[in-house]
Enzyme design. Structure first.
Site, mmCIF file in Angstrom:
data_model
loop_
_atom_site.group_PDB
_atom_site.id
_atom_site.type_symbol
_atom_site.label_atom_id
_atom_site.label_comp_id
_atom_site.label_asym_id
_atom_site.label_seq_id
_atom_site.Cartn_x
_atom_site.Cartn_y
_atom_site.Cartn_z
ATOM 1 N N LYS A 79 -24.076 1.929 -38.970
ATOM 2 C CA LYS A 79 -23.465 2.199 -37.664
ATOM 3 C C LYS A 79 -23.737 3.639 -37.275
ATOM 4 C CE LYS A 79 -20.780 0.046 -34.638
ATOM 5 N NZ LYS A 79 -20.792 -1.362 -34.258
ATOM 6 N N GLY A 180 -7.935 -10.771 -22.577
ATOM 7 C CA GLY A 180 -9.186 -10.096 -22.242
ATOM 8 C C GLY A 180 -10.209 -11.067 -21.694
ATOM 9 N N GLY A 182 -13.361 -10.106 -20.360
ATOM 10 C CA GLY A 182 -14.575 -9.329 -20.099
ATOM 11 C C GLY A 182 -15.815 -10.133 -20.411
ATOM 12 N N VAL A 184 -17.138 -11.086 -23.157
ATOM 13 C CA VAL A 184 -16.953 -12.183 -24.106
ATOM 14 C C VAL A 184 -15.812 -13.114 -23.665
ATOM 15 C CG1 VAL A 184 -16.413 -12.819 -26.480
ATOM 16 C CG2 VAL A 184 -17.803 -10.792 -26.029
HETATM 17 P P1 NAI Z 1 -15.443 -5.930 -22.254
HETATM 18 O O1 NAI Z 1 -15.176 -4.489 -22.078
HETATM 19 O O2 NAI Z 1 -16.514 -6.592 -21.444
HETATM 20 O O3 NAI Z 1 -14.107 -6.764 -21.984
HETATM 21 C C1 NAI Z 1 -12.864 -6.408 -22.480
HETATM 22 C C2 NAI Z 1 -11.844 -6.935 -21.478
HETATM 23 O O4 NAI Z 1 -10.544 -6.743 -22.027
HETATM 24 C C3 NAI Z 1 -11.896 -6.200 -20.134
HETATM 25 O O5 NAI Z 1 -11.894 -7.162 -19.082
HETATM 26 C C4 NAI Z 1 -10.617 -5.376 -20.164
HETATM 27 O O6 NAI Z 1 -10.070 -5.159 -18.855
HETATM 28 C C5 NAI Z 1 -9.718 -6.204 -21.019
HETATM 29 N N1 NAI Z 1 -8.608 -5.500 -21.679
HETATM 30 C C6 NAI Z 1 -8.600 -4.263 -22.218
HETATM 31 N N2 NAI Z 1 -7.383 -3.982 -22.732
HETATM 32 C C7 NAI Z 1 -6.625 -5.086 -22.542
HETATM 33 C C8 NAI Z 1 -5.298 -5.431 -22.876
HETATM 34 N N3 NAI Z 1 -4.476 -4.568 -23.468
HETATM 35 N N4 NAI Z 1 -4.845 -6.661 -22.544
HETATM 36 C C9 NAI Z 1 -5.643 -7.537 -21.904
HETATM 37 N N5 NAI Z 1 -6.915 -7.266 -21.557
HETATM 38 C C10 NAI Z 1 -7.405 -6.053 -21.870
HETATM 39 O O7 NAI Z 1 -15.702 -6.134 -23.814
HETATM 40 P P2 NAI Z 1 -16.387 -7.376 -24.534
HETATM 41 O O8 NAI Z 1 -17.820 -7.084 -24.736
HETATM 42 O O9 NAI Z 1 -15.978 -8.637 -23.848
HETATM 43 O O10 NAI Z 1 -15.715 -7.321 -25.980
HETATM 44 C C11 NAI Z 1 -14.398 -7.792 -26.195
HETATM 45 C C12 NAI Z 1 -14.019 -7.558 -27.647
HETATM 46 O O11 NAI Z 1 -14.921 -8.264 -28.489
HETATM 47 C C13 NAI Z 1 -14.087 -6.096 -28.099
HETATM 48 O O12 NAI Z 1 -13.061 -5.867 -29.040
HETATM 49 C C14 NAI Z 1 -15.441 -5.997 -28.769
HETATM 50 O O13 NAI Z 1 -15.461 -4.981 -29.750
HETATM 51 C C15 NAI Z 1 -15.534 -7.361 -29.410
HETATM 52 N N6 NAI Z 1 -16.903 -7.808 -29.654
HETATM 53 C C16 NAI Z 1 -17.782 -7.907 -28.609
HETATM 54 C C17 NAI Z 1 -19.063 -8.340 -28.830
HETATM 55 C C18 NAI Z 1 -20.036 -8.513 -27.702
HETATM 56 O O14 NAI Z 1 -21.066 -9.160 -27.906
HETATM 57 N N7 NAI Z 1 -19.776 -7.996 -26.513
HETATM 58 C C19 NAI Z 1 -19.539 -8.687 -30.190
HETATM 59 C C20 NAI Z 1 -18.508 -8.616 -31.212
HETATM 60 C C21 NAI Z 1 -17.246 -8.166 -30.925
#
Ligand code: NAI
Length: 346
Positions: A79, A180, A182, A184
C-alpha cells in the site's frame, strides 16, 4: 520504533520518500511478495502525524496481502500513502515523483487508485513507472473504475450469506438495509432491487439517497437510523469501523455483508457479532471484486469476461468460510484470516 509498531507484521519493506522539490511525502509498505508483486492502491490523505500515516500503511498493506491471497490472485500485498499535509497540493510533479518512487522499488510494489486518487492520477504516475494499474480502459478489457466489479462481488456475497443463514436461494422478500449509495453501494442497491429484494437505504448525501430510493422503490431513512433497521441484512458500503460494541448491540439483522474496509472496529468485535447470532461476511473477502479487475488489467491475464468469472468465485469462497466457521465454532473473520495467512506462507 518501526519494529515495535503494533501493526508491524514482518513487512518485507517499508519505504519512506521525502522530496521537497515536488512536494512529495509518502510511505510505501510492502507486506508480502510471497505470491507476486505487492499490489494495493495509493491513498492521498491528511494524517494527524507521521506515525498515523505509518500505521495506515502497515495495516492496509497487510490487509491487501490477505485480500489478494483470498481472491486467488498471483500478487502480494502493499500500500502507498501520500501525506496530504506534506508540502502542498497534488500536482503533476508530485504524482510523477511518486511514480519515480514506485519505480525505484523495481516492481516489488504495483499501485492503483485508493481514497483521493483517480484514474487520471494513475495516468500521470505511469509517465515514470510501468508498475501502475487502474488506468483508464475501453471496450471489453479488464480494468478501469473498480466500483461496479466490487458491487457485483458484494451482491454475490450477500446471496451466499442469505443462502447459508436464511436457507433462501433468491432475494424475494429479503430485506436489506444499505448504508452508503456511492460507487459500490449504489451498484449493490440496483442489483438487489433488480433481484427482487426489499431495500431500506441511507446516505449522508440526502438528495442522492432520496433519488435512488424513488427510482428503486426503496425506503429512505436518516443516516443515524440505518444500523438499527429491522431487516435480514445490513450492508455497510460507506465507512470503516462501523461494527463496534454500540452498533453491534443495536443491530437487528441476521447478516452483515458489505464493501466497507475494516468493518470490525477492534478484533473483539468479530466475536461480538457472532455472539449476537449474526453472520458476518469478512470484508476483505466479499469486497475483492475491484482488485480482481485491476490485477487482471495489470497482469494482462484476462478480459472482462474472465474478470466476471473470477468475481463469481467470491460466492462459493464465502460459503466455504461460513461452513468452516460453523464446523469449528470460530468467527468467520478468524477463519478467513487463518486461510489467508496460510496462502501467504505465514
Ligand atoms: P464512494 O465515496 O463512492 O461512496 C461512499 C458513499 O457513502 C457516498 O455516497 C457517501 O455520501 C456515503 N457516506 C459517507 N458517510 C456516510 C455515512 N455516515 N452514512 C451513510 N452514507 C455515508 O465510495 P465507494 O467506492 O462506493 O466505497 C464504499 C466503501 O467500500 C468504502 O469503505 C471503500 O473503502 C470500500 N471499498 C470500495 C471499493 C471500490 O471498488 N470502490 C473496493 C473495496 C472496498
Amino acid at each position: 520504533m518501526l519494529f515495535d509498531a503494533p501493526d508491524f507484521d514482518a513487512h518485507e519493506g517499508v519505504h519512506f520518500f521525502d522530496d521537497p522539490a515536488s512536494g512529495l511525502k509518502a510511505i510505501i509498505a510492502v507486506h508480502s511478495t510471497h505470491r507476486g508483486p505487492a499490489a494495493g492502491g495509493c491513498r492521498w490523505w491528511t494524517y494527524v502525524d507521521d506515525e498515523a500515516a505509518l500505521t495506515d500503511a502497515l495495516r492496509l498493506s497487510r490487509g491487501m496481502s490477505y485480500k489478494n491471497a483470498m481472491a486467488g490472485l498471483a500478487v502480494g500485498g502493499g500500500k502507498g500513502v501520500i501525506l496530504k499535509a506534506g508540502y502542498g497540493p497534488k500536482s503533476e510533479a508530485l504524482l510523477e515523483a511518486f511514480g519515480a518512487a514506485i519505480d525505484s522499488l523495481g516492481g516489488k510494489y504495483v499501485t492503483a487508485e485508493d481514497v483521493g486518487m483517480s484514474d487520471a492520477d494513475m495516468t500521470v504516475i505511469s509517465r515514470k513507472t510501468k508498475f501502475v494499474s487502474g488506468l483508464p480502459v475501453s471496450g471489453g478489457a479488464a480494468g478501469g473504475n473498480p466500483g461496479p466489479s466490487t458491487a457485483q462481488g458484494i451482491f454475490l456475497g450477500i446471496r451466499a450469506a442469505v443462502r447459508h443463514k436464511l436457507g433462501k436461494s433468491d432475494f424475494a422478500g429479503v430485506h436489506v438495509a444499505i448504508q452508503g449509495l456511492g460507487s459500490v453501494g449504489g451498484g449493490v442497491a440496483e442489483r438487489l432491487a433488480a433481484a427482487g429484494a426489499r431495500l431500506t437505504v441511507a446516505d449522508i448525501d440526502e438528495a442522492r439517497a432520496a433519488r435512488m430510493a424513488a427510482s428503486l422503490g426503496a425506503t429512505h431513512v436518516a443516516v443515524e437510523d440505518i444500523t438499527r433497521v429491522s431487516a435480514d441484512v445490513f450492508s455497510p458500503n460507506a465507512l470503516g469501523a462501523v461494527l463496534d460494541a454500540d452498533t453491534i448491540a443495536n443491530l437487528d439483522v441476521a447478516i452483515v455483508a458489505g464493501a466497507a474496509n475494516n468493518q470490525l472496529a477492534t478484533p473483539a468485535d468479530g466475536a461480538r457479532v457472532k455472539a449476537r447470532g449474526i453472520l458476518y461476511a469478512p470484508d476483505y473477502v466479499i469486497n475483492a471484486g475491484g482488485i480482481i479487475n485491476v490485477v487482471a488489467e495489470y497482469l494482462g491475464d484476462g478480459d472482462a469476461d474472465a474478470v466476471a468469472s473470477r468475481i463469481a468465485e467470491i460466492e462459493p469462497r464465502l460459503a466455504a468460510i461460513f461452513a468452516e466457521a460453523d464446523a469449528s465454532g470460530r468467527t468467520t473473520d478468524a477463519v478467513a484470516d487463518a486461510m489467508a495467512r496460510k496462502l501467504i506462507g505465514r
